[in-house]
Design a protein around this motif. Sequence first.
Motif, mmCIF file in Angstrom:
data_model
loop_
_atom_site.group_PDB
_atom_site.id
_atom_site.type_symbol
_atom_site.label_atom_id
_atom_site.label_comp_id
_atom_site.label_asym_id
_atom_site.label_seq_id
_atom_site.Cartn_x
_atom_site.Cartn_y
_atom_site.Cartn_z
ATOM 1 N N GLU A 1 -59.971 7.990 -74.756
ATOM 2 C CA GLU A 1 -58.640 7.656 -75.284
ATOM 3 C C GLU A 1 -57.802 6.973 -74.196
ATOM 4 O O GLU A 1 -57.060 6.021 -74.473
ATOM 5 N N ALA A 2 -57.951 7.464 -72.958
ATOM 6 C CA ALA A 2 -57.237 6.834 -71.838
ATOM 7 C C ALA A 2 -57.734 5.402 -71.641
ATOM 8 O O ALA A 2 -56.941 4.485 -71.386
ATOM 9 N N ARG B 1 -58.940 3.504 -73.961
ATOM 10 C CA ARG B 1 -58.423 2.718 -75.094
ATOM 11 C C ARG B 1 -56.982 2.273 -74.816
ATOM 12 O O ARG B 1 -56.622 1.120 -75.014
ATOM 13 N N LEU B 2 -56.179 3.215 -74.290
ATOM 14 C CA LEU B 2 -54.783 2.876 -73.976
ATOM 15 C C LEU B 2 -54.728 1.800 -72.885
ATOM 16 O O LEU B 2 -53.952 0.844 -72.982
#
Lengths: 277, 242
Positions: free
Chosen positions: B6-7, B9-10
């Motif tokens: 998720e990190a 992706r950000l």
Amino acid sequence: MTETVLSFDHVSKRFGSFEVLKDVTISLKKGECAALTGLNGSGKTTLLKLAAGLARVSSGEVRTPGGIRLGYIPESFPRPAVSARSLLRSFGRIQGMAPPALDERINKLLEAFNLQDDAGSPLNTYSKGMLQKVCVLQAFLGRADILLLDEPLSGQDAASQETFIRLTKSLLSSGTAVLLACHEKYLLSALADTVYEVGGGTLRAAAATPQNDEDLYVFDLPGEGSVIPKGFDDFLRVKQEGAQALIYCRHGKGNDMLRALLDAGWRLKEMRHEKNG
Amino acid sequence: MKRTAEAARLQAVLYLKTGKVVMPGLALLIFLVSFYSVGPVDLVDSTVLTTLALALVMTWAGLSFARAEEPIVSQLLQLKLHSPAREIASRAILLMVFSLIAALLSAAWPLGKNLISEGAFFTRAVTGADIWGMLGLFFSASVMGGAFGALFHPRIFRDTRAAWLIALLGCLLGAYSGIISNSIPVFGFAAWLLPPLHGIITRFDAALSFDPAALAKTLIACWAYALGAFALKSLLLRRIRF
């Protein structure tokens, strides 16, 4: 004994030959708020970064218990071309929050800080105050054991400042420890248990100056174990001295609280308007 | 792993929004269009040259990605992930994804032209082993280039101009390291610090197909270099904090 969640043990920090912090020893317990004041460049931000583990100490040791969750409000926030909602959602997922609870939390915070209508706009269109609100919201998203706040109110409107104080107080009462760097006297007065003045590389304990223009209500507690009702945003701080409760409010804002406490059987002993500072 | 992904992706969203991916992407596209404009071409030679170009372009992308890093976002991610290493790993994962996209695009272009020309774009028929060899070289060289470029992080190299110059020089010296070592033997001791581009050229010189042993050596060299660069960067960034 209350658990210590953060301690600085003879910590020094040098940038080249300049020693910004010299032999600093402080500790922070669960539910305690310590504030740092001092001139710009005195080392407040450096101290917060050391506490967060984002900077290395030159000597000494910064200790936190293992697995502790840190919330951090940095002194500035970037302006990427993404919306506040999408950034907060990403931060929440990274913290391990599940989507339904996360969305609910984001909506609640956006509403509390009056940012719900702009939540879909990219951050590069935000004003300084709006950006600061997003900076604050990301720290309030998940549960933190220690909150490190660097000038959290900078540029925020009065309503958001009050919301911030209310939320921080509620976190403090649930055991979160807060280390705060700020210049606003009313914030120190509202939150800080201990105030340190940072200067010349050292920390000096200073008194938490009461806010200019506030009302003090002294009540007789109705009985042993009496609890002060919650939900009054204008409480600045509450102290218990023996069988009396000393409640400080913003000047002229204590009417609702006064009515509720009198209805609950509390007896007003004294009320005075204090001008300090 | 989910939180690290998720990190990543950000970080991808934030990097793509800066628009800094456009220039290296455009450079790769221009190379592919111009280099493969006229056929038929030799399969191995053209793959080796494209591999070198990809390593160079991904060095550019890796460097621009590292220098576009927003320190405040990195600080927050490190705290939210409870680990600087995981934040650094999320950026490495993202570079690998970019490398995979660049490798797939670089393989799709000539193979697509070959398909359209009914097998006449290369001087010989393309086999399944050729496609795997091509993809392996492209992806490995891309990751290696990206990892090399990412070493030029602003917390490691403060001076932007020096970072660009050293990265470019590193690629050129890496490509010619064998020749330089022959003339200046002492250079050979430091050659391992450079991206192993020279080995890619020499191992497939005048080859008609991808020799499995030469291919394996090249892939191992690229991945060993990339992993070494990622590890070195992680070590340095955990020492040189904010």
